[in-house]
Design an enzyme around this catalytic site. Structure first.
Site, PDB file in Angstrom:
ATOM      1  N   ASN A   1     -27.002  63.819  -3.704  1.00 58.12           N
ATOM      2  CA  ASN A   1     -28.227  64.067  -2.905  1.00 58.12           C
ATOM      3  C   ASN A   1     -28.059  65.273  -1.974  1.00 58.12           C
ATOM      4  O   ASN A   1     -28.933  65.548  -1.164  1.00 58.12           O
ATOM      5  CB  ASN A   1     -28.621  62.819  -2.105  1.00 58.12           C
ATOM      6  CG  ASN A   1     -27.649  62.502  -0.987  1.00 58.12           C
ATOM      7  OD1 ASN A   1     -26.596  63.130  -0.877  1.00 58.12           O
ATOM      8  ND2 ASN A   1     -27.986  61.539  -0.155  1.00 58.12           N
TER       9      ASN A   1
ATOM     10  N   VAL B   1     -27.541  57.970  -4.316  1.00 59.64           N
ATOM     11  CA  VAL B   1     -26.893  56.850  -5.023  1.00 59.64           C
ATOM     12  C   VAL B   1     -27.222  55.515  -4.357  1.00 59.64           C
ATOM     13  O   VAL B   1     -27.270  54.471  -5.012  1.00 59.64           O
ATOM     14  CB  VAL B   1     -25.355  57.077  -5.036  1.00 59.64           C
ATOM     15  CG1 VAL B   1     -24.621  55.919  -5.662  1.00 59.64           C
ATOM     16  CG2 VAL B   1     -25.015  58.359  -5.779  1.00 59.64           C
TER      17      VAL B   1
ATOM     18  N   LYS C   1     -24.250  52.983   4.183  1.00 56.25           N
ATOM     19  CA  LYS C   1     -25.076  52.594   3.035  1.00 56.25           C
ATOM     20  C   LYS C   1     -24.457  53.049   1.714  1.00 56.25           C
ATOM     21  O   LYS C   1     -24.401  52.286   0.754  1.00 56.25           O
ATOM     22  CB  LYS C   1     -26.473  53.224   3.206  1.00 56.25           C
ATOM     23  CG  LYS C   1     -27.568  52.392   2.623  1.00 56.25           C
ATOM     24  CD  LYS C   1     -28.919  52.893   3.091  1.00 56.25           C
ATOM     25  CE  LYS C   1     -30.000  52.332   2.201  1.00 56.25           C
ATOM     26  NZ  LYS C   1     -31.268  53.005   2.359  1.00 56.25           N
TER      27      LYS C   1
ATOM     28  N   ASN D   1     -24.183  49.951  -6.516  1.00 61.21           N
ATOM     29  CA  ASN D   1     -24.998  50.580  -7.571  1.00 61.21           C
ATOM     30  C   ASN D   1     -24.113  51.256  -8.623  1.00 61.21           C
ATOM     31  O   ASN D   1     -24.381  51.166  -9.822  1.00 61.21           O
ATOM     32  CB  ASN D   1     -25.958  51.607  -6.963  1.00 61.21           C
ATOM     33  CG  ASN D   1     -27.073  50.945  -6.152  1.00 61.21           C
ATOM     34  OD1 ASN D   1     -27.359  49.764  -6.337  1.00 61.21           O
ATOM     35  ND2 ASN D   1     -27.695  51.699  -5.257  1.00 61.21           N
TER      36      ASN D   1
ATOM     37  N   TYR E   1     -17.189  54.864   8.553  1.00 63.48           N
ATOM     38  CA  TYR E   1     -16.525  55.377   7.347  1.00 63.48           C
ATOM     39  C   TYR E   1     -15.441  54.398   6.883  1.00 63.48           C
ATOM     40  O   TYR E   1     -15.425  53.971   5.732  1.00 63.48           O
ATOM     41  CB  TYR E   1     -15.930  56.741   7.668  1.00 63.48           C
ATOM     42  CG  TYR E   1     -15.274  57.447   6.504  1.00 63.48           C
ATOM     43  CD1 TYR E   1     -16.015  57.886   5.408  1.00 63.48           C
ATOM     44  CD2 TYR E   1     -13.899  57.706   6.511  1.00 63.48           C
ATOM     45  CE1 TYR E   1     -15.401  58.553   4.351  1.00 63.48           C
ATOM     46  CE2 TYR E   1     -13.282  58.376   5.465  1.00 63.48           C
ATOM     47  CZ  TYR E   1     -14.032  58.800   4.392  1.00 63.48           C
ATOM     48  OH  TYR E   1     -13.428  59.466   3.345  1.00 63.48           O
TER      49      TYR E   1
ATOM     50  N   LYS F   1     -15.569  52.059   3.452  1.00 63.64           N
ATOM     51  CA  LYS F   1     -14.599  52.208   2.356  1.00 63.64           C
ATOM     52  C   LYS F   1     -13.851  50.892   2.123  1.00 63.64           C
ATOM     53  O   LYS F   1     -13.495  50.571   0.991  1.00 63.64           O
ATOM     54  CB  LYS F   1     -13.616  53.330   2.672  1.00 63.64           C
ATOM     55  CG  LYS F   1     -14.249  54.721   2.626  1.00 63.64           C
ATOM     56  CD  LYS F   1     -14.590  55.156   1.201  1.00 63.64           C
ATOM     57  CE  LYS F   1     -15.081  56.591   1.164  1.00 63.64           C
ATOM     58  NZ  LYS F   1     -15.456  57.037  -0.180  1.00 63.64           N
TER      59      LYS F   1
ATOM     60  N   TYR G   1     -15.867  43.107  -8.614  1.00 62.66           N
ATOM     61  CA  TYR G   1     -16.394  43.394  -9.970  1.00 62.66           C
ATOM     62  C   TYR G   1     -15.301  43.212 -11.015  1.00 62.66           C
ATOM     63  O   TYR G   1     -15.546  42.731 -12.106  1.00 62.66           O
ATOM     64  CB  TYR G   1     -16.989  44.816 -10.042  1.00 62.66           C
ATOM     65  CG  TYR G   1     -18.491  44.805  -9.836  1.00 62.66           C
ATOM     66  CD1 TYR G   1     -19.033  44.506  -8.595  1.00 62.66           C
ATOM     67  CD2 TYR G   1     -19.371  45.073 -10.885  1.00 62.66           C
ATOM     68  CE1 TYR G   1     -20.396  44.470  -8.398  1.00 62.66           C
ATOM     69  CE2 TYR G   1     -20.746  45.041 -10.698  1.00 62.66           C
ATOM     70  CZ  TYR G   1     -21.248  44.748  -9.451  1.00 62.66           C
ATOM     71  OH  TYR G   1     -22.604  44.695  -9.269  1.00 62.66           O
TER      72      TYR G   1
ATOM     73  N   THR H   1      -7.058  66.203   1.903  1.00 63.67           N
ATOM     74  CA  THR H   1      -7.003  67.151   0.800  1.00 63.67           C
ATOM     75  C   THR H   1      -7.759  68.408   1.217  1.00 63.67           C
ATOM     76  O   THR H   1      -8.741  68.324   1.944  1.00 63.67           O
ATOM     77  CB  THR H   1      -7.636  66.517  -0.452  1.00 63.67           C
ATOM     78  OG1 THR H   1      -6.890  65.348  -0.770  1.00 63.67           O
ATOM     79  CG2 THR H   1      -7.622  67.445  -1.641  1.00 63.67           C
TER      80      THR H   1
HETATM   81  N1  NAD Z   1     -11.327  65.472   0.962  1.00 71.98           N
HETATM   82  C1  NAD Z   1     -10.537  64.552   1.469  1.00 71.98           C
HETATM   83  O1  NAD Z   1      -9.542  64.879   2.130  1.00 71.98           O
HETATM   84  C2  NAD Z   1     -10.822  63.090   1.239  1.00 71.98           C
HETATM   85  C3  NAD Z   1      -9.946  62.166   1.793  1.00 71.98           C
HETATM   86  C4  NAD Z   1     -10.190  60.819   1.593  1.00 71.98           C
HETATM   87  C5  NAD Z   1     -11.251  60.399   0.826  1.00 71.98           C
HETATM   88  N2  NAD Z   1     -12.086  61.321   0.277  1.00 71.98           N
HETATM   89  C6  NAD Z   1     -13.233  60.803  -0.486  1.00 71.98           C
HETATM   90  O2  NAD Z   1     -13.519  61.642  -1.580  1.00 71.98           O
HETATM   91  C7  NAD Z   1     -14.938  61.727  -1.765  1.00 71.98           C
HETATM   92  C8  NAD Z   1     -15.368  63.178  -1.779  1.00 71.98           C
HETATM   93  O3  NAD Z   1     -15.051  63.771  -0.530  1.00 71.98           O
HETATM   94  P1  NAD Z   1     -15.198  65.349  -0.292  1.00 71.98           P
HETATM   95  O4  NAD Z   1     -14.095  65.756   0.578  1.00 71.98           O
HETATM   96  O5  NAD Z   1     -15.409  66.035  -1.583  1.00 71.98           O
HETATM   97  O6  NAD Z   1     -16.533  65.378   0.597  1.00 71.98           O
HETATM   98  P2  NAD Z   1     -17.916  66.145   0.357  1.00 71.98           P
HETATM   99  O7  NAD Z   1     -18.780  65.838   1.529  1.00 71.98           O
HETATM  100  O8  NAD Z   1     -17.659  67.574   0.025  1.00 71.98           O
HETATM  101  O9  NAD Z   1     -18.469  65.440  -0.948  1.00 71.98           O
HETATM  102  C9  NAD Z   1     -19.203  64.235  -0.930  1.00 71.98           C
HETATM  103  C10 NAD Z   1     -20.405  64.425  -1.827  1.00 71.98           C
HETATM  104  O10 NAD Z   1     -21.152  63.192  -1.866  1.00 71.98           O
HETATM  105  C11 NAD Z   1     -22.530  63.504  -1.755  1.00 71.98           C
HETATM  106  N3  NAD Z   1     -23.203  62.313  -1.228  1.00 71.98           N
HETATM  107  C12 NAD Z   1     -23.009  61.707  -0.032  1.00 71.98           C
HETATM  108  N4  NAD Z   1     -23.821  60.640   0.081  1.00 71.98           N
HETATM  109  C13 NAD Z   1     -24.536  60.568  -1.083  1.00 71.98           C
HETATM  110  C14 NAD Z   1     -25.523  59.679  -1.578  1.00 71.98           C
HETATM  111  N5  NAD Z   1     -25.972  58.653  -0.844  1.00 71.98           N
HETATM  112  N6  NAD Z   1     -26.027  59.901  -2.822  1.00 71.98           N
HETATM  113  C15 NAD Z   1     -25.593  60.940  -3.565  1.00 71.98           C
HETATM  114  N7  NAD Z   1     -24.659  61.817  -3.145  1.00 71.98           N
HETATM  115  C16 NAD Z   1     -24.134  61.623  -1.917  1.00 71.98           C
HETATM  116  C17 NAD Z   1     -22.571  64.693  -0.809  1.00 71.98           C
HETATM  117  O11 NAD Z   1     -23.770  65.426  -0.881  1.00 71.98           O
HETATM  118  C18 NAD Z   1     -21.366  65.498  -1.299  1.00 71.98           C
HETATM  119  O12 NAD Z   1     -21.712  66.382  -2.343  1.00 71.98           O
HETATM  120  C19 NAD Z   1     -15.575  60.907  -0.658  1.00 71.98           C
HETATM  121  O13 NAD Z   1     -15.899  59.625  -1.152  1.00 71.98           O
HETATM  122  C20 NAD Z   1     -14.486  60.809   0.372  1.00 71.98           C
HETATM  123  O14 NAD Z   1     -14.587  59.620   1.142  1.00 71.98           O
HETATM  124  C21 NAD Z   1     -11.912  62.664   0.479  1.00 71.98           C
END
Ligand code: NAD
Length: 315
Positions: A35, A60, A94, A102, A148, A152, A162, A178
């Protein structure tokens, strides 16, 4: 003939877009559902001409609508940087809860594999160091970061439910900090914050005394780990991160080695900020023969290219 059709929620985000590239390169079709609340179309613009790639703009948390066969669902949608999830607290709760249900339902309906992007944040401010997957965490359920962390934790519980109730073929990864070229310069993550501040000639912002530690994993290493968890992993969580620990002050020094000396301005430590964060990756090493390969210097140089682009500092 494509091998598999992969749905990647959050596919226009920092990690999600690298996954889209990897799965396309490996011969799969990819449907990215995003989104764009924290992601950017520019992250996947170069993929839009590929006939095996589709970007669907959709929340989502409002439900998924995917025709045809799907072999794998990777659930990465969620605001991820503290800056983003503190600005979007209810959306974060959410997507971690309803959005995860979902995505799990889609995997169940399609008989697909499911992988949840969980986080080291589920360990909270850890009392065990380094953190093994068996550590249950020290998390505040009411602090500002809880939107957050608890989302998670719910997502992990839903994934296991599931698996137990419906036999869904699930995986859980706990990602530690990362970094890489597609991080946004101003979303509050420390690596890109320092790089952007140095490029703009601004002082580094350090929260607390800079002695808190983090471990930084380059995005290509993470993506390789994710592929291995899918192909060789089991249903229990895997820590994926770089076990090499740096203090924030050491990170500031590494960035100064690249971009020259900077002034430092100290700010108060935010609520619930963890003092130490270091993954124990023995499980991933043993089961998946995986460990990070990219050194911090090389990763910072590659990230710098992306940040220069984002800041419009290259023609
Ligand atoms: N980058 C890190 O260091 C890190 C560390 C721990 C966990 N994560 C997890 O990895 C995933 C990706 O993180 P990222 O660093 O790429 O962040 P990011 O914000 O760049 O990417 C998240 C993406 O999810 C999309 N999004 C958020 N809510 C949404 C929704 N309701 N419907 C559809 N799209 C939605 C956002 O638009 C974005 O493109 C996340 O779940 C995050 O919790 C990342």
């Amino acid at each position: 003939m494509v091998k598999d059709r992969v749905v990647i929620t959050g596919g226009a985000g920092f990690v999600g877009s690298s996954l889209c590239e990897r799965f396309l390169a490996d011969g799969h079709a990819v449907l990215a559902v995003d989104n764009l609340c924290t992601g950017r179309t520019s992250n996947v613009e170069h993929l839009l001409q590929n006939p095996n790639f589709t970007l669907q703009i959709r929340d989502v948390s409002e439900g998924l609508d995917v025709d045809g066969p799907v072999g794998t669902v990777l659930h990465f949608a969620s605001p991820a940087s503290p800056f983003d999830y503190l600005a979007l607290p209810l959306e974060t709760l959410k997507v971690g809860s309803v959005g995860t249900l979902n995505a799990l339902e889609l995997a169940k309906m399609k008989g697909a594999r499911f992988l949840l992007a969980s986080t080291s944040e589920i360990y909270g401010d850890p009392l065990e160091h380094p953190q093994r997957e068996s550590y249950l965490g020290n998390v505040s359920s009411i602090g500002p970061r809880s939107v957050y962390d608890e989302a998670k934790r719910f997502a992990e519980a839903a994934t296991m439910a599931y698996r137990r109730s419906f036999g869904t073929n699930t995986r859980i990864i706990r990602i530690f900090n990362t970094y890489g070229p597609r991080l946004k310069p101003d979303d509050g993550r420390v690596v890109t914050a320092f790089l952007a501040q140095a490029l703009r000639g601004q002082p580094f912002s350090i929260f607390g005394d800079g002695q808190q530690t983090r471990s930084f994993c380059y995005v290509d290493d993470l993506v390789e780990g994710i592929v291995r968890v899918l192909d060789r992993g089991d249903g229990m969580p895997y820590n994926l991160g770089n076990p090499h620990e740096f203090t924030i002050m050491e990170l500031a020094e590494r960035v100064q080695e690249l971009l020259g000396p900077q002034r430092i301005v100290y700010h108060p430590l935010p609520a619930d900020d963890p003092k130490q964060r270091q993954p124990d990756i023995s499980r991933a090493k043993r089961d998946l023969d995986w460990e990070p390969k990219v050194q911090l210097r090389e990763g910072l140089e590659k990230t710098l290219v992306g940040i220069r682009h984002s800041l419009g500092l290259v023609p």
